[in-house]
Design a protein around this motif. Structure first.
Motif, PDB file in Angstrom:
ATOM      1  N   LEU A   1      23.643  -1.746   7.077  1.00 51.10           N
ATOM      2  CA  LEU A   1      23.829  -1.264   8.441  1.00 51.10           C
ATOM      3  C   LEU A   1      22.795  -0.176   8.727  1.00 51.10           C
ATOM      4  O   LEU A   1      22.467   0.628   7.850  1.00 51.10           O
ATOM      5  N   THR A   2      22.278  -0.150   9.956  1.00 51.19           N
ATOM      6  CA  THR A   2      21.252   0.816  10.321  1.00 51.19           C
ATOM      7  C   THR A   2      21.633   1.554  11.598  1.00 51.19           C
ATOM      8  O   THR A   2      22.457   1.089  12.378  1.00 51.19           O
ATOM      9  N   ILE A   3      20.991   2.710  11.779  1.00 53.47           N
ATOM     10  CA  ILE A   3      21.161   3.526  12.973  1.00 53.47           C
ATOM     11  C   ILE A   3      19.786   3.684  13.605  1.00 53.47           C
ATOM     12  O   ILE A   3      18.817   3.989  12.916  1.00 53.47           O
ATOM     13  N   LYS A   4      19.695   3.476  14.920  1.00 58.85           N
ATOM     14  CA  LYS A   4      18.425   3.613  15.639  1.00 58.85           C
ATOM     15  C   LYS A   4      18.359   5.006  16.264  1.00 58.85           C
ATOM     16  O   LYS A   4      19.224   5.383  17.049  1.00 58.85           O
ATOM     17  N   LEU A   5      17.316   5.770  15.890  1.00 54.55           N
ATOM     18  CA  LEU A   5      17.133   7.122  16.403  1.00 54.55           C
ATOM     19  C   LEU A   5      15.823   7.226  17.169  1.00 54.55           C
ATOM     20  O   LEU A   5      14.819   6.621  16.775  1.00 54.55           O
ATOM     21  N   GLN A   6      15.824   7.981  18.263  1.00 54.92           N
ATOM     22  CA  GLN A   6      14.641   8.183  19.103  1.00 54.92           C
ATOM     23  C   GLN A   6      13.948   9.486  18.711  1.00 54.92           C
ATOM     24  O   GLN A   6      14.610  10.472  18.403  1.00 54.92           O
ATOM     25  N   GLY A   7      12.604   9.488  18.754  1.00 52.20           N
ATOM     26  CA  GLY A   7      11.851  10.694  18.457  1.00 52.20           C
ATOM     27  C   GLY A   7      10.415  10.373  18.086  1.00 52.20           C
ATOM     28  O   GLY A   7       9.973   9.233  18.164  1.00 52.20           O
ATOM     29  N   THR A   8       9.685  11.387  17.654  1.00 52.15           N
ATOM     30  CA  THR A   8       8.289  11.235  17.271  1.00 52.15           C
ATOM     31  C   THR A   8       8.193  10.591  15.891  1.00 52.15           C
ATOM     32  O   THR A   8       8.787  11.071  14.930  1.00 52.15           O
ATOM     33  N   VAL A   9       7.416   9.492  15.806  1.00 49.55           N
ATOM     34  CA  VAL A   9       7.255   8.751  14.561  1.00 49.55           C
ATOM     35  C   VAL A   9       5.798   8.854  14.117  1.00 49.55           C
ATOM     36  O   VAL A   9       4.892   8.572  14.892  1.00 49.55           O
ATOM     37  N   GLU A  10       5.579   9.261  12.857  1.00 50.50           N
ATOM     38  CA  GLU A  10       4.232   9.397  12.302  1.00 50.50           C
ATOM     39  C   GLU A  10       4.134   8.640  10.976  1.00 50.50           C
ATOM     40  O   GLU A  10       4.442   9.189   9.923  1.00 50.50           O
TER      41      GLU A  10
ATOM     42  N   GLU B   1      12.957   0.228   9.591  1.00 56.19           N
ATOM     43  CA  GLU B   1      11.974  -0.274  10.561  1.00 56.19           C
ATOM     44  C   GLU B   1      11.569   0.894  11.457  1.00 56.19           C
ATOM     45  O   GLU B   1      12.342   1.812  11.678  1.00 56.19           O
ATOM     46  N   TYR B   2      10.327   0.844  11.950  1.00 53.06           N
ATOM     47  CA  TYR B   2       9.879   1.878  12.888  1.00 53.06           C
ATOM     48  C   TYR B   2       8.984   1.271  13.950  1.00 53.06           C
ATOM     49  O   TYR B   2       8.434   0.192  13.772  1.00 53.06           O
ATOM     50  N   CYS B   3       8.851   1.970  15.085  1.00 55.39           N
ATOM     51  CA  CYS B   3       7.944   1.598  16.159  1.00 55.39           C
ATOM     52  C   CYS B   3       7.364   2.886  16.740  1.00 55.39           C
ATOM     53  O   CYS B   3       8.094   3.710  17.290  1.00 55.39           O
ATOM     54  N   VAL B   4       6.049   3.050  16.601  1.00 55.29           N
ATOM     55  CA  VAL B   4       5.390   4.268  17.062  1.00 55.29           C
ATOM     56  C   VAL B   4       5.322   4.315  18.581  1.00 55.29           C
ATOM     57  O   VAL B   4       5.638   5.329  19.204  1.00 55.29           O
ATOM     58  N   SER B   5       4.916   3.205  19.228  1.00 52.67           N
ATOM     59  CA  SER B   5       4.722   3.197  20.679  1.00 52.67           C
ATOM     60  C   SER B   5       6.021   3.415  21.448  1.00 52.67           C
ATOM     61  O   SER B   5       6.025   4.037  22.506  1.00 52.67           O
ATOM     62  N   GLU B   6       7.137   2.918  20.925  1.00 54.19           N
ATOM     63  CA  GLU B   6       8.423   3.105  21.593  1.00 54.19           C
ATOM     64  C   GLU B   6       9.140   4.356  21.098  1.00 54.19           C
ATOM     65  O   GLU B   6      10.123   4.781  21.691  1.00 54.19           O
ATOM     66  N   GLY B   7       8.692   4.951  19.992  1.00 52.73           N
ATOM     67  CA  GLY B   7       9.238   6.204  19.485  1.00 52.73           C
ATOM     68  C   GLY B   7      10.635   6.103  18.901  1.00 52.73           C
ATOM     69  O   GLY B   7      11.523   6.864  19.247  1.00 52.73           O
ATOM     70  N   TRP B   8      10.855   5.171  17.953  1.00 56.08           N
ATOM     71  CA  TRP B   8      12.159   5.065  17.306  1.00 56.08           C
ATOM     72  C   TRP B   8      12.013   4.624  15.864  1.00 56.08           C
ATOM     73  O   TRP B   8      11.006   4.068  15.464  1.00 56.08           O
ATOM     74  N   VAL B   9      13.051   4.905  15.086  1.00 53.28           N
ATOM     75  CA  VAL B   9      13.162   4.424  13.710  1.00 53.28           C
ATOM     76  C   VAL B   9      14.569   3.877  13.500  1.00 53.28           C
ATOM     77  O   VAL B   9      15.509   4.269  14.182  1.00 53.28           O
TER      78      VAL B   9
ATOM     79  N   ARG C   1       0.816  -1.218   0.000  1.00 56.55           N
ATOM     80  CA  ARG C   1       0.000   0.000   0.000  1.00 56.55           C
ATOM     81  C   ARG C   1       0.846   1.263   0.000  1.00 56.55           C
ATOM     82  O   ARG C   1       0.362   2.334  -0.341  1.00 56.55           O
ATOM     83  N   GLY C   2       2.102   1.158   0.368  1.00 63.66           N
ATOM     84  CA  GLY C   2       3.002   2.318   0.390  1.00 63.66           C
ATOM     85  C   GLY C   2       2.926   3.058   1.704  1.00 63.66           C
ATOM     86  O   GLY C   2       2.043   3.871   1.911  1.00 63.66           O
ATOM     87  N   VAL C   3       3.830   2.780   2.603  1.00 57.63           N
ATOM     88  CA  VAL C   3       3.849   3.428   3.907  1.00 57.63           C
ATOM     89  C   VAL C   3       4.942   4.493   3.911  1.00 57.63           C
ATOM     90  O   VAL C   3       6.095   4.223   3.594  1.00 57.63           O
ATOM     91  N   GLY C   4       4.567   5.713   4.265  1.00 58.50           N
ATOM     92  CA  GLY C   4       5.517   6.798   4.422  1.00 58.50           C
ATOM     93  C   GLY C   4       5.726   7.060   5.903  1.00 58.50           C
ATOM     94  O   GLY C   4       4.859   6.766   6.718  1.00 58.50           O
ATOM     95  N   VAL C   5       6.873   7.622   6.259  1.00 55.39           N
ATOM     96  CA  VAL C   5       7.183   7.880   7.667  1.00 55.39           C
ATOM     97  C   VAL C   5       7.705   9.306   7.822  1.00 55.39           C
ATOM     98  O   VAL C   5       8.613   9.729   7.107  1.00 55.39           O
ATOM     99  N   ARG C   6       7.089  10.031   8.756  1.00 51.69           N
ATOM    100  CA  ARG C   6       7.602  11.338   9.175  1.00 51.69           C
ATOM    101  C   ARG C   6       8.255  11.137  10.535  1.00 51.69           C
ATOM    102  O   ARG C   6       7.623  10.637  11.457  1.00 51.69           O
ATOM    103  N   PHE C   7       9.518  11.516  10.638  1.00 51.16           N
ATOM    104  CA  PHE C   7      10.268  11.377  11.882  1.00 51.16           C
ATOM    105  C   PHE C   7      10.663  12.764  12.341  1.00 51.16           C
ATOM    106  O   PHE C   7      11.371  13.481  11.626  1.00 51.16           O
ATOM    107  N   LYS C   8      10.187  13.157  13.511  1.00 54.30           N
ATOM    108  CA  LYS C   8      10.408  14.501  14.065  1.00 54.30           C
ATOM    109  C   LYS C   8       9.945  15.576  13.084  1.00 54.30           C
ATOM    110  O   LYS C   8      10.579  16.599  12.901  1.00 54.30           O
TER     111      LYS C   8
END
Length: 85
Positions: A64-73, A41-49, A25-32
């Motif tokens: 390789l990935t980096i895990k960042l904390q913040g508001t995920v939409e 990968e993202y998790c809304v309830s824990e607030g990270w991407v 369906r095409g999922v977009g992500v706004r981070f901060k």
């Protein structure tokens, strides 16, 4: 199917949070408040991407990935196309 994206989603097929139907369906992500296109990968309830770290790969060929904390939409990019079918 629901109009809200799942709480946690991954684009890696070996992950337990991978869902091909939702990704189709095409999922977009706004981070901060900023649009991100390299989200692995993202998790809304824990607030990270997890964002791709350039073109670097590990010895098994996984990116390789980096895990960042913040508001995920998360949101569906193709919501009007999915409702027609």
């Amino acid at each position: 199917m629901s109009d809200t994206p799942p709480d946690r989603l991954s684009v890696n097929p070996s992950s337990p949070f991978y869902d091909a139907d939702v990704l189709a369906r095409g999922v977009g992500v706004r981070f901060k408040g900023e649009e991100k296109t390299n989200v692995d990968e993202y998790c809304v309830s824990e607030g990270w991407v997890r964002l791709a770290a350039g073109k670097a790969v590990d010895r098994k060929g996984n990116q390789l990935t980096i895990k960042l904390q913040g508001t995920v939409e998360p949101y569906f990019q193709n919501s009007e196309i999915a409702s027609e079918s």
